[in-house]
Design an enzyme around this catalytic site. Structure first.
Site, PDB file in Angstrom:
ATOM      1  N   ASP A   1       0.639  -1.432   0.205  1.00 30.46           N
ATOM      2  CA  ASP A   1      -0.231  -0.310   0.153  1.00 30.46           C
ATOM      3  C   ASP A   1       1.372   1.082  -0.091  1.00 30.46           C
ATOM      4  OD1 ASP A   1      -2.459   0.895  -0.035  1.00 30.46           O
ATOM      5  OD2 ASP A   1      -2.794   0.726   1.750  1.00 30.46           O
TER       6      ASP A   1
ATOM      7  N   GLU B   1       2.275   7.188  -1.455  1.00 24.73           N
ATOM      8  CA  GLU B   1       2.324   8.364  -2.425  1.00 24.73           C
ATOM      9  C   GLU B   1       2.508   9.885  -1.623  1.00 24.73           C
ATOM     10  OE1 GLU B   1       0.386   6.771  -1.248  1.00 24.73           O
ATOM     11  OE2 GLU B   1      -0.434   5.938  -2.963  1.00 24.73           O
TER      12      GLU B   1
ATOM     13  N   ASP C   1      -8.819   3.528  -3.492  1.00 26.91           N
ATOM     14  CA  ASP C   1      -9.984   3.262  -2.816  1.00 26.91           C
ATOM     15  C   ASP C   1     -11.101   3.645  -3.403  1.00 26.91           C
ATOM     16  OD1 ASP C   1      -8.051   2.710  -1.333  1.00 26.91           O
ATOM     17  OD2 ASP C   1      -7.310   4.263   0.070  1.00 26.91           O
TER      18      ASP C   1
END
Lengths: 673, 673
Positions: free
Chosen positions: A400, A403, A467
């Site tokens: 995950d 960023e 998401d």
């Protein structure tokens, strides 16, 4: 045939125009210069992965051509103003017949460059990394900066408005995976070798305005006669995925949480309802902590002995049932944990200006940022993956984030975080890649990422679309996964999938049973099926709570497993040629309606999938490009056109090409309904 | 004393710094040049007075000083780059001891200019025309472009979000009356002679960045030792109001609609409830038309003989009761009306590129734009005011709009609508001014405007604060009228007032009785009391429907009329010195809390008004600067500090200075409670 068409690279001195393979790419014109240099000062603020970026622009100097040296495969332009040469642009054909444009600053300290590429008003543009609102980029500009997508990516929705109050709203261009690469409908690609902030503006009829916040190393252009060849050619440059482990074909990877007992109980329940399972994905395998937002995972990246006691043994047991266990990891380490203290002692985290560990707020808990520019830190974290995940038998994980690199950290190699920021997801991908490749059986492993950058083509094995909201909204819901797959596919990211049922439940958005079912139907025609319980599991629909939905999911997994031979062929094509598994219709069909189609896709060459992405639909209007099509469910034949077809729950519209080599398989699948 | 302080104008050659009256205004520094030239292309779209303005900036060139010629009252700087001189800046002291800065382009076609003025981090900045969200402009940038304020001027409110869906939302800087003028807390004013689009950026600690979309004619700077002197000095330059007719002191101007009978009936009802009336303001005097939005006035600017038959005779009757009739007009004429046809026949309207009358959409009806650059059109419309309004005894009117000049019209004098746009409100004001001044009794007339521009100081007799929302919101409701009056007061607009009860009722915002009452209480301490029924009269609270509210309004009008001697002195000061009737506390009190105070004001020199601008308040916290104060209602004495004082309905907190010459009058008013 004109001279321009005869030569790969042609410079028309009088017109000051540069043509490559018959495509006019650059032309110096009054008020529309080829190159503009500038100086600006970036003003960046981050709130939990959401960025506010402003430029205080001091200087913007359009340049004129002062000199040129040209021969058949090389052109050097000297550009400047007032008799001072500031920039040299070298245009050269490389061994792969690409045009390489290399900018070199001759004098001055410039940190902004605009390059203008000649466009036709009718051009379409694709790519830009993973774009979720617009598949066709024409008519808009795209800031390229890796970030949270934002809760709500349409400034006209109430959700976005509400999220903006919390600095968490997005916009049409916000993405985990921006890339300075695009494909023009003039059938060329343009890729810029840079990770600096960029803004590609495709809104003007006569030119594309490419803005860079650092001088890019180079731009490369390649051409082909058709899109598949063009994308393969681009993938030759940027890399290709390693494919997927065999076991992912066994069924759905089911997202569960709550510890071994709960996971085992739900697994059995699903199996009793004939859901075919490939894996159990437990993102809380490392334990949880409690914040005011609810339970959050404890980011220390080792199995939690309370929630998942003797995990290694359980994994072995599940594997005997042909069930793999999947975990979760990201490149941050929670403050005050043993792993944090170890990393801090060795200086493995990015630092503040004062030399302390830079702590990033992830929502009531603070984490160190593994500094991938430090080879020792990189190896250390790679070994965390190897020892804590792979070595205990974990066969897959969500890798995950990536960023969040703040722009004011001090990195080990003292490089500029403004330039490293967009690269970070690639470094994080590569860390996973290396961990896998060095393991005994890399072919058995899969990791999936939402963040990406140039290089993810190779190092990011499997993309997931981030998401999504648990709803039907255009920019945030189920349908946004299609442009996500298609746009990233255009830049060589060939394997994507998404959270079945979506993830983000905020401001009253609650996942419905119908949404989950439609999403599962679509996912059966993507490379991987995987569910997610969402960010608020208890408030949202869960498949294991509903017999009817389990039966539906069972059916979808049956279709998915049955489709394995075809899917393997598709994935194999991705591995060998870089062609995406999910392909836009415009890739093969030169029809205006195909240019902007982002609600349908081809799965491989032979299946057209037109997912139902609205609630309460008994039928669905599909656009079929000119070909011979057969409805997978009804067996009815169609030619090109727009049709209203039956679309009951369980039978999201899918068509196969009559000329496919897999027609028998497709007929068998259609008979499963 | 340094040399810089000894000279009015001093140029420090080594520091490249320009000091005026001891204030360092300009300094050439690396990365912070005095002047920057540029070229840009404006992209402007308008939807019913709401503008979307983008700049496609091609060039931005910071200039360096190449040469200077200096003597004691004149400095000429030559600026350029690469040995080419592009700009000449002349700094000269004029007869009024002002510094006049004149930019002159030496070569090139530039349409963007940035001038940077040296700032101290602690500086405060005021003015900018009429600003409704921030009285102190420091920390923000202000695009200066006349427009609808927008429904919702705070991007974080739901109202603004809803309005933005209809392209009707505003932002903190949107205003009917921008002006390229500011006051620095270093006690100088800066006024730019230009109507071009500008953006004044006060967000940087070290400088103010003034951006102009045309080369301004000049900038003028004046200094004084205190703010009142500074504002008077500025008013000497920009002009001053003519004051107000005597009859406005007679009570409230009541906004009514629906024709003579309804107006007469409500008037009588109000009188029976002892409301003291100065005038009847009927915005529908010219009749109405029906659109899907409801009734809209019929913009042909003559009395409607059905709604208001024999209006002239009625006006005479009302005047015998000492009641004046007020009307409504704006500089647009509805398509296909007689007046339109007359104007069109003479070419009095602005034109399209094709030479037709340019029709502007005002919401399901189209209008021509009176072309004030055509002297014949100007005279024609002035005569419409004279013949159709003044000649039938109308003594006042709302001179509405002025902000809608499209940027793609063709004007009579072929001037650039981008530059005329911001000037238009001034031309419209002047048309009213001339109509009044040429009449037999100008002193009996009053017109009130929401739009403004440089020149409105003289030609705009009375400002009104525009279309407030019927609520308590900070940026749109009752309290926004205070920064509106204070900021415009800082640039010499000395008389302002507002719609009692507010105007805009949208998206479920409905005026409450309490809001109306608090607004009326405040209005008693402004130059003029005037009500408005609002844009949706039937859905909102109306004073004439409620006995209790009429009693309250009667009390407010009693206070207002009783206050006449003081108010006349205040208005007289406005006429003679340009000092605003409503003054910010910082004008007299050098205290940090006064710098940003925009919820209280001084009415004249001696009254401090701290209106209750929140619902359900029995008491109110007031800040009193260092002075000797007496509570108007309780007689209690206070010195500087923050106090919680009683604030029942009917007694919005007001204090007078113990040293005032009007203490006896104030005591009498306090006894009225």
């Amino acid at each position: 045939m004109t001279t321009a068409q005869q030569q790969a690279l042609f410079y028309d001195v009088e017109q000051q125009a540069i043509t490559f393979q018959g495509r006019k790419l650059f032309q110096q014109q009054p008020n529309c210069p080829i190159a503009v240099l500038g100086q600006g000062q970036a003003d960046v603020s981050m709130y939990r992965g959401n960025f506010d970026i402003q430029d205080h622009l001091l200087t913007k100097w359009p340049l004129t051509i002062q000199d040129h040296q040209a021969n058949t495969d090389r052109l050097v332009l000297t550009l400047g103003t007032h008799d001072t040469a500031y920039l040299c642009l070298t245009f050269q054909i490389d061994a792969q017949a690409q045009l390489i444009v290399t900018p070199e600053v001759l004098t001055g300290s410039w940190n902004r460059l605009w390059l203008r590429i000649v466009a036709e008003p009718s051009d379409n543009v694709y790519g830009g990394g993973e774009q979720l609102s617009y598949f066709n980029l024409r008519g808009h500009h795209f800031p390229l900066w890796s970030s949270e997508p934002g809760i709500g990516r349409n400034k006209h929705t109430l959700t976005t408005f509400q999220a903006d109050q919390d600095h968490a709203g997005g916009d049409y261009y916000t993405t985990n995976f921006p890339e300075a690469t695009f494909i023009s409908s003039q059938k060329y690609y343009c890729h810029a070798t840079t990770y600096a902030y960029a803004d590609f503006d495709f809104s003007q009829p006569g030119y594309y305005d490419l803005q860079f916040w650092a001088i890019p190393e180079r731009l490369q252009f390649g051409t082909a006669d058709d899109y598949p060849s063009l994308i393969s050619k681009l993938a030759d440059q940027l890399g290709r995925t390693q494919g997927l482990p065999e076991w992912t074909n066994n069924g759905v990877i089911i997202g569960l949480q709550g510890g071994t007992e709960r996971v085992e109980a739900i697994k059995q329940k699903l199996q009793q309802h004939h859901v075919q399972l490939a894996g159990l994905w437990c993102q809380d395998w490392e334990g949880t902590q409690t914040t005011s937002f609810g339970k959050r995972n404890y980011w220390e990246w080792r199995a939690d002995s309370k929630l998942y006691p003797q995990l290694k043994a359980h994994i072995q047991n599940w594997q005997q049932e042909k069930l793999q266990f999947l975990a979760y990891i990201n490149p941050y380490v929670v403050e005050d944990s043993d792993l944090f203290n170890e990393g801090a002692a060795h200086g493995y985290f990015a630092k503040t200006q004062a030399g302390d560990v830079y702590l990033v707020d992830f929502g009531e808990f603070l984490c160190g940022v593994v500094d991938f520019t430090n080879p020792a830190a990189y190896d250390w974290f790679k070994q965390v993956i190897q020892h804590n995940l792979i070595d205990i038998g974990i066969k897959g994980w969500m890798a995950d984030f990536g960023e969040y690199l703040p722009t004011d950290v001090v990195l080990y190699d003292n490089s500029d975080p403004m330039v490293r920021h967009n690269q970070w997801p690639m470094l994080w991908a590569k860390c996973n890649y290396d961990a896998v490749q060095e393991s005994a059986h890399p072919e058995e492993l899969v990791y999936f990422m939402r963040a990406g950058a140039t290089g993810s083509q190779k190092y990011g094995q499997l993309l997931w679309a981030g998401d999504q909201s648990v709803n039907w909204s255009k920019d945030d819901g189920i349908v946004s996964t299609i442009p996500a797959a298609l746009s990233s596919g255009m830049v060589g990211i060939s394997l994507s999938h998404s959270d079945i049922g979506g993830y983000t439940s905020m401001y009253g958005n609650i996942r419905s049973k119908e949404l989950f079912m439609r999403w599962a139907e679509m996912a059966a025609f993507t490379p991987v099926m995987r569910t997610h319980e969402g960010n608020r599991p208890q408030q949202n629909f869960q498949v294991y709570d509903d017999d009817d939905a389990m039966a539906h999911l069972a059916s979808c997994t049956q279709i998915f497993t049955k489709l394995t031979p075809y899917r393997q062929a598709v994935v194999n094509e991705a591995v060998t040629s870089g062609l995406p598994a999910q392909r836009p219709l415009m890739m093969y069909y030169d029809e205006p309606a195909a240019d902007n189609c982002q609600t349908e896709y081809l799965f491989g060459r032979d299946l057209l999938v037109a997912p139902v992405v609205q609630p309460h639909q008994a039928s669905w209007t599909v656009y079929l490009p000119d070909d011979q099509w057969v409805n997978l469910w009804t067996g009815e034949s169609y030619t090109g056109g727009t049709y209203d077809v039956p679309a009951p729950i369980g039978q999201t519209p899918v068509f196969y090409r009559q000329s496919s080599a897999f027609t028998e398989l497709f007929k068998e699948i259609g008979a499963l309904k």
